[in-house]
Scaffold this motif. Structure first.
Motif, short mmCIF file in Angstrom:
data_model
loop_
_atom_site.label_atom_id
_atom_site.label_comp_id
_atom_site.label_asym_id
_atom_site.label_seq_id
_atom_site.Cartn_x
_atom_site.Cartn_y
_atom_site.Cartn_z
N ASP A 24 0.85 -1.19 0.00
CA ASP A 24 0.00 0.00 0.00
C ASP A 24 0.89 1.24 0.00
OD1 ASP A 24 -1.71 2.13 0.50
OD2 ASP A 24 -2.76 1.14 2.16
N LEU A 136 -2.78 -5.71 9.72
CA LEU A 136 -3.95 -5.23 8.98
C LEU A 136 -5.12 -6.21 9.06
CD1 LEU A 136 -2.08 -3.80 5.87
CD2 LEU A 136 -3.31 -2.48 7.59
N SER A 209 -2.07 -5.85 2.18
CA SER A 209 -2.24 -4.39 2.15
C SER A 209 -2.61 -3.82 0.78
CB SER A 209 -0.98 -3.65 2.67
OG SER A 209 0.00 -3.47 1.66
#
Length: 264
Positions: A24, A136, A209
């Protein structure tokens, strides 16, 4: 671009090694952005989100030097030589590596090679997928009585063999994060089965991500079958440990085995 003698005389070589994070681009550090803005050349690996290149100046060389599988064109020795050559001929080289450059990466080799030429270096850490991807998914590494430590282990060594450390890790109660092991998931699961841990919770996270992220939750006894069924491929990491039981997707699995146990 051919540099004349005057331009070369003004070049100040420098190499900045930056961890690009798990994928990300919003997880990239502010310090990394600032370094990219001063780059004369950017060299980047596989799994580095190319959106990060927009932070570098327009018109400078942006060179892809990584593959997800070994390739002689991008051997570590070849990359080391490229980094040094670009630094000596262009100036500030920003080297982008996925995750954290000193966590399951060959960042040290690149810095060591640069410093052997007396080229100034700087390291900017990044978020490793080993901890970032599970975070996450709300999977902690250490939590109360479930785990008092975590191990990050490479699935295979430089010879392509199962890491000896995995046999030791499987004997502990620690959370075990395995990188570069998805191709050997069946063999790795067998190591835990040999320690009577067939019911140990497991999570597999692919492309953590990113929009392409996939996660599979299971137990040691079924994880290889689930990986094949869900078509999980690299890049992916494996998380073995009781902390995986905290993931919402594990509750139905727990309920199923509790029913089976009650029947017997």
């Amino acid at each position: 671009m051919i540099l004349n003698k005057v331009e070369k005389a003004n070049i100040e070589p420098k190499i900045t090694l930056i961890g690009a994070g798990p994928g990300d681009p919003d997880l990239f550090s502010l310090k990394g952005v600032k370094a990219l803005k001063t780059a004369d050349v950017v060299l980047y690996d596989a799994n580095v989100n190319e959106a990060l290149l927009c932070h570098a100046p327009d018109g400078i060389p942006k060179v892809y030097v990584g593959k997800r599988t070994d390739d002689e064109d991008f051997s570590q020795d070849a990359v080391n030589k490229l980094i040094i050559d670009y630094a000596l001929n262009y100036g500030h080289v920003v080297r982008l590596k996925s995750g954290d450059p000193f966590f399951f990466a060959k960042g040290y080799e690149e810095i060591d090679a640069a410093e052997s030429y007396s080229i100034p270096t700087e390291i900017i850490p990044g978020i490793s997928s080993a901890t970032g991807a599970p975070s996450l998914q709300k999977i902690p590494m250490i939590y109360k009585d479930l785990s008092e430590s975590f191990w990050a282990v490479t699935g295979t060594n430089s010879k392509g063999e199962i890491s000896e450390d995995l046999y030791v890790a499987a004997k502990t109660k620690a959370t075990i994060v395995v990188l570069n092991g998805i191709e050997k998931v069946k063999e790795i699961a067998a190591i835990f089965q040999a320690e009577s841990k067939g019911l140990l919770p497991v999570a597999i996270i692919q492309n953590g991500s990113t929009p392409e992220e996939k996660i599979v939750i299971g137990i040691v006894d079924t994880i290889a079958e689930l990986v094949e069924d869900k078509k999980i491929t690299a890049p992916a990491l494996l998380v073995f440990g009781d902390v995986v039981s905290l993931h919402p997707q594990f509750q139905p699995i727990r309920d199923f085995y509790e029913i089976i146990a009650a029947e017997y």
